[in-house]
Design an enzyme around this catalytic site. Structure first.
Site, PDB file in Angstrom:
ATOM      1  N   TRP A 160       0.859  -1.200   0.000  1.00 32.68           N
ATOM      2  CA  TRP A 160       0.000   0.000   0.000  1.00 32.68           C
ATOM      3  C   TRP A 160       0.889   1.242   0.000  1.00 32.68           C
ATOM      4  O   TRP A 160       1.475   1.580   1.042  1.00 32.68           O
ATOM      5  CB  TRP A 160      -0.907  -0.010   1.228  1.00 32.68           C
ATOM      6  CG  TRP A 160      -1.933  -1.109   1.160  1.00 32.68           C
ATOM      7  CD1 TRP A 160      -3.106  -1.056   0.471  1.00 32.68           C
ATOM      8  CD2 TRP A 160      -1.874  -2.400   1.770  1.00 32.68           C
ATOM      9  NE1 TRP A 160      -3.784  -2.245   0.607  1.00 32.68           N
ATOM     10  CE2 TRP A 160      -3.060  -3.100   1.407  1.00 32.68           C
ATOM     11  CE3 TRP A 160      -0.935  -3.058   2.576  1.00 32.68           C
ATOM     12  CZ2 TRP A 160      -3.328  -4.394   1.821  1.00 32.68           C
ATOM     13  CZ3 TRP A 160      -1.205  -4.349   2.988  1.00 32.68           C
ATOM     14  CH2 TRP A 160      -2.393  -5.010   2.614  1.00 32.68           C
ATOM     15  N   HIS A 181      -6.989   1.801   2.106  1.00 30.04           N
ATOM     16  CA  HIS A 181      -8.058   0.846   1.818  1.00 30.04           C
ATOM     17  C   HIS A 181      -9.193   1.061   2.823  1.00 30.04           C
ATOM     18  O   HIS A 181      -9.041   1.834   3.782  1.00 30.04           O
ATOM     19  CB  HIS A 181      -7.561  -0.608   1.823  1.00 30.04           C
ATOM     20  CG  HIS A 181      -6.756  -1.006   3.035  1.00 30.04           C
ATOM     21  ND1 HIS A 181      -6.298  -2.271   3.248  1.00 30.04           N
ATOM     22  CD2 HIS A 181      -6.321  -0.294   4.116  1.00 30.04           C
ATOM     23  CE1 HIS A 181      -5.631  -2.331   4.379  1.00 30.04           C
ATOM     24  NE2 HIS A 181      -5.630  -1.151   4.919  1.00 30.04           N
ATOM     25  N   ARG A 207      -3.809   6.456  -2.624  1.00 32.46           N
ATOM     26  CA  ARG A 207      -2.478   5.824  -2.649  1.00 32.46           C
ATOM     27  C   ARG A 207      -1.515   6.684  -3.447  1.00 32.46           C
ATOM     28  O   ARG A 207      -1.917   7.380  -4.378  1.00 32.46           O
ATOM     29  CB  ARG A 207      -2.558   4.420  -3.265  1.00 32.46           C
ATOM     30  CG  ARG A 207      -3.277   3.454  -2.343  1.00 32.46           C
ATOM     31  CD  ARG A 207      -3.176   2.014  -2.809  1.00 32.46           C
ATOM     32  NE  ARG A 207      -4.172   1.222  -2.087  1.00 32.46           N
ATOM     33  CZ  ARG A 207      -4.424  -0.052  -2.321  1.00 32.46           C
ATOM     34  NH1 ARG A 207      -3.739  -0.701  -3.242  1.00 32.46           N
ATOM     35  NH2 ARG A 207      -5.352  -0.693  -1.617  1.00 32.46           N
ATOM     36  N   GLN A 221     -13.260   1.967  -2.756  1.00 33.64           N
ATOM     37  CA  GLN A 221     -13.313   0.523  -2.458  1.00 33.64           C
ATOM     38  C   GLN A 221     -14.636   0.236  -1.768  1.00 33.64           C
ATOM     39  O   GLN A 221     -15.251   1.137  -1.185  1.00 33.64           O
ATOM     40  CB  GLN A 221     -12.173   0.103  -1.518  1.00 33.64           C
ATOM     41  CG  GLN A 221     -10.848  -0.066  -2.213  1.00 33.64           C
ATOM     42  CD  GLN A 221      -9.804  -0.739  -1.309  1.00 33.64           C
ATOM     43  OE1 GLN A 221     -10.009  -0.930  -0.112  1.00 33.64           O
ATOM     44  NE2 GLN A 221      -8.686  -1.095  -1.915  1.00 33.64           N
ATOM     45  N   VAL A 264      -6.072 -11.685   6.887  1.00 35.32           N
ATOM     46  CA  VAL A 264      -6.919 -12.868   6.675  1.00 35.32           C
ATOM     47  C   VAL A 264      -6.076 -14.138   6.642  1.00 35.32           C
ATOM     48  O   VAL A 264      -4.894 -14.107   6.312  1.00 35.32           O
ATOM     49  CB  VAL A 264      -7.731 -12.764   5.352  1.00 35.32           C
ATOM     50  CG1 VAL A 264      -8.882 -11.798   5.492  1.00 35.32           C
ATOM     51  CG2 VAL A 264      -6.855 -12.418   4.179  1.00 35.32           C
ATOM     52  N   ALA A 318     -13.973 -11.568   5.229  1.00 30.73           N
ATOM     53  CA  ALA A 318     -13.963 -10.172   4.775  1.00 30.73           C
ATOM     54  C   ALA A 318     -13.576 -10.143   3.308  1.00 30.73           C
ATOM     55  O   ALA A 318     -13.016 -11.107   2.784  1.00 30.73           O
ATOM     56  CB  ALA A 318     -12.979  -9.353   5.603  1.00 30.73           C
TER      57      ALA A 318
HETATM   58  C1  YSA Z   1      -8.593  -8.089   0.987  1.00 32.27           C
HETATM   59  C2  YSA Z   1      -8.988  -9.074   1.902  1.00 32.27           C
HETATM   60  C3  YSA Z   1      -9.955  -8.738   2.815  1.00 32.27           C
HETATM   61  O1  YSA Z   1     -10.325  -9.699   3.754  1.00 32.27           O
HETATM   62  C4  YSA Z   1     -10.559  -7.501   2.831  1.00 32.27           C
HETATM   63  C5  YSA Z   1     -10.172  -6.519   1.934  1.00 32.27           C
HETATM   64  C6  YSA Z   1      -9.190  -6.845   1.023  1.00 32.27           C
HETATM   65  C7  YSA Z   1      -8.742  -5.772   0.065  1.00 32.27           C
HETATM   66  C8  YSA Z   1      -7.488  -5.058   0.578  1.00 32.27           C
HETATM   67  N1  YSA Z   1      -7.790  -4.178   1.682  1.00 32.27           N
HETATM   68  C9  YSA Z   1      -6.911  -4.239  -0.542  1.00 32.27           C
HETATM   69  O2  YSA Z   1      -6.847  -3.032  -0.484  1.00 32.27           O
HETATM   70  N2  YSA Z   1      -6.513  -4.968  -1.590  1.00 32.27           N
HETATM   71  S1  YSA Z   1      -5.965  -4.304  -2.964  1.00 32.27           S
HETATM   72  O3  YSA Z   1      -4.811  -3.505  -2.700  1.00 32.27           O
HETATM   73  O4  YSA Z   1      -5.737  -5.389  -3.902  1.00 32.27           O
HETATM   74  O5  YSA Z   1      -7.139  -3.391  -3.464  1.00 32.27           O
HETATM   75  C10 YSA Z   1      -8.433  -3.917  -3.636  1.00 32.27           C
HETATM   76  C11 YSA Z   1      -9.065  -3.359  -4.882  1.00 32.27           C
HETATM   77  O6  YSA Z   1      -9.009  -1.932  -4.846  1.00 32.27           O
HETATM   78  C12 YSA Z   1      -8.310  -3.730  -6.158  1.00 32.27           C
HETATM   79  O7  YSA Z   1      -8.714  -4.994  -6.613  1.00 32.27           O
HETATM   80  C13 YSA Z   1      -8.728  -2.635  -7.081  1.00 32.27           C
HETATM   81  O8  YSA Z   1      -9.978  -2.897  -7.637  1.00 32.27           O
HETATM   82  C14 YSA Z   1      -8.840  -1.459  -6.147  1.00 32.27           C
HETATM   83  N3  YSA Z   1      -7.627  -0.632  -6.229  1.00 32.27           N
HETATM   84  C15 YSA Z   1      -6.479  -0.767  -5.535  1.00 32.27           C
HETATM   85  N4  YSA Z   1      -5.608   0.177  -5.867  1.00 32.27           N
HETATM   86  C16 YSA Z   1      -6.203   0.964  -6.793  1.00 32.27           C
HETATM   87  C17 YSA Z   1      -7.489   0.432  -7.022  1.00 32.27           C
HETATM   88  N5  YSA Z   1      -8.336   1.011  -7.908  1.00 32.27           N
HETATM   89  C18 YSA Z   1      -7.900   2.083  -8.548  1.00 32.27           C
HETATM   90  N6  YSA Z   1      -6.690   2.669  -8.388  1.00 32.27           N
HETATM   91  C19 YSA Z   1      -5.824   2.126  -7.521  1.00 32.27           C
HETATM   92  N7  YSA Z   1      -4.641   2.704  -7.349  1.00 32.27           N
END
Ligand code: YSA
Length: 350
Positions: A160, A181, A207, A221, A264, A318
């Protein structure tokens, strides 16, 4: 030398002829001053000569002068009335409304495509018994990382790219950041409520990204959290399967693969078979036949313990997904940056 009486007749002729040419109030006032003005008006000036006349002429000329004064006064009043009536008519004509013309169309706003997607996703979960909750966009290190089983200096933090706030930490106040997130709301919700918990959290995240077609520095999100006695991975699968079919079509298949998120255990990413090619491979799914739509997993026992839940009694799952990416898939949008460029040509399509 012309007599006073003749001068009165000539004055009347000129005055009436001038009066007929007058079209506005200002000229009419000047006319009145010219002929009747007390100081230098032509009529009062002539009347100054009256006392010089022989007594036998004075009466007759005096009567003629009075009649002329009345004529000029009446002429003035009538002309003023005519001018005002004409002005009023012009104004009425100018301001008249053609009631037979078609009405003007108002530009009606509509919901932003991200809002539309969030509402669509939220309503699916609300129908499954979930509540919608909201949380702060400025978060502490504790909620964004530590309480989610990501200690300081843990390499998982690299996942992140965080925007930290320039904030003095001298008094032991935890450093602040823009939440990366929506997962911090898992902790806040569990701190405030006892199980059973079924919530979703739509909201903005930030981010430190080098933006590209799939990455924005501000995006949304939708987080989901379920905690209760006896929740298993089967509940996770069943819930997310139902959700995916409602959103992408009843014939969709889903696939889970192992993934790592510190909060998780086990962690997964969930994909659906491509709705564009039915899994045979195309541009939308990068020829893989599958499209990844979210991260998910069973809530880590450390996280449950941290909020005072006994992981031997309570379990949960989650998940977290990006509504812009889902919207891109559904509508064939090729660049996430279109969403927040404020270009009406793009926004009006939805
Ligand atoms: C995972 C497990 C859990 O039990 C609960 C939540 C999560 C998600 C975790 N918190 C997370 O942030 N995962 S992630 O970094 O892969 O982001 C999740 C989703 O946010 C991505 O699949 C994407 O759709 C979106 N995302 C992330 N960064 C982004 C973005 N969308 C646009 N621009 C970005 N920079």
């Amino acid at each position: 030398m012309t007599s006073l009486k003749e001068q009165l007749v000539s004055l009347e002729r000129h005055a009436i002829s001038d009066l007929e040419k007058i079209r506005n109030e200002q000229d009419l006032d000047e006319w009145r001053i010219n002929y009747q003005g007390r100081r230098n008006g032509q009529l009062p000036k002539l009347l100054e000569e009256l006392p010089k006349l022989p007594i036998e002429d004075r009466k007759e000329v005096g009567i003629a002068a009075n009649e002329l004064r009345d004529k000029l006064e009446t002429g003035y009043k009538e002309r003023l009335q005519e001018i005002r009536t004409a002005e009023l008519q012009d104004k009425l004509l100018e301001e008249s409304i053609d009631v037979s013309l078609p009405g003007r169309k108002h530009a009606i706003g509509k919901l932003h495509p991200t809002t539309q997607t969030i509402r669509e996703i939220s309503s699916i979960f609300v129908n499954l018994g979930y509540q919608i909750v909201d949380g702060p966009e400025v978060e502490s290190d504790y909620y964004n990382f530590e309480a989610l089983n990501i200690p300081p200096d843990h390499p998982a933090r690299d996942q992140w790219d965080t925007l930290w706030l320039d904030y003095n930490n001298a008094d032991g106040i935890r450093p602040l950041l823009l939440r990366t997130h929506t997962s911090p709301m898992q902790i806040r919700t569990m701190e405030q409520q006892e199980p059973p918990i079924r919530v979703i959290v739509p909201g903005r995240c930030y981010r430190h990204e080098a933006t590209d077609a799939t990455h924005e520095s501000m995006f949304f999100q939708i987080e989901g959290l379920t905690v209760d006695k006896g929740i298993t991975f089967a509940d996770l699968k069943g819930t997310l399967y139902t959700f995916a079919r409602k959103l992408f079509g009843e014939e969709r298949k889903i696939r889970f693969r192992c993934d790592f998120f510190p909060f998780v255990e086990p962690g997964v990413d969930m994909s659906i078979d491509c709705f564009s090619c039915d899994g045979t491979g195309c541009r939308v799914c990068s020829n893989s036949g599958w499209i990844e739509i979210m991260g998910a997993g069973m809530v880590h026992p450390n996280v449950l313990e941290r909020v005072g839940y006994d992981p031997e009694i309570y379990t949960g799952f989650a998940f977290g997904m990006g509504p812009e990416r889902i919207s891109m898939l559904k509508h064939g949008i090729d660049d996430i940056r279109h969403f927040y460029n404020n270009d009406l040509r793009f926004l009006e399509q939805f």
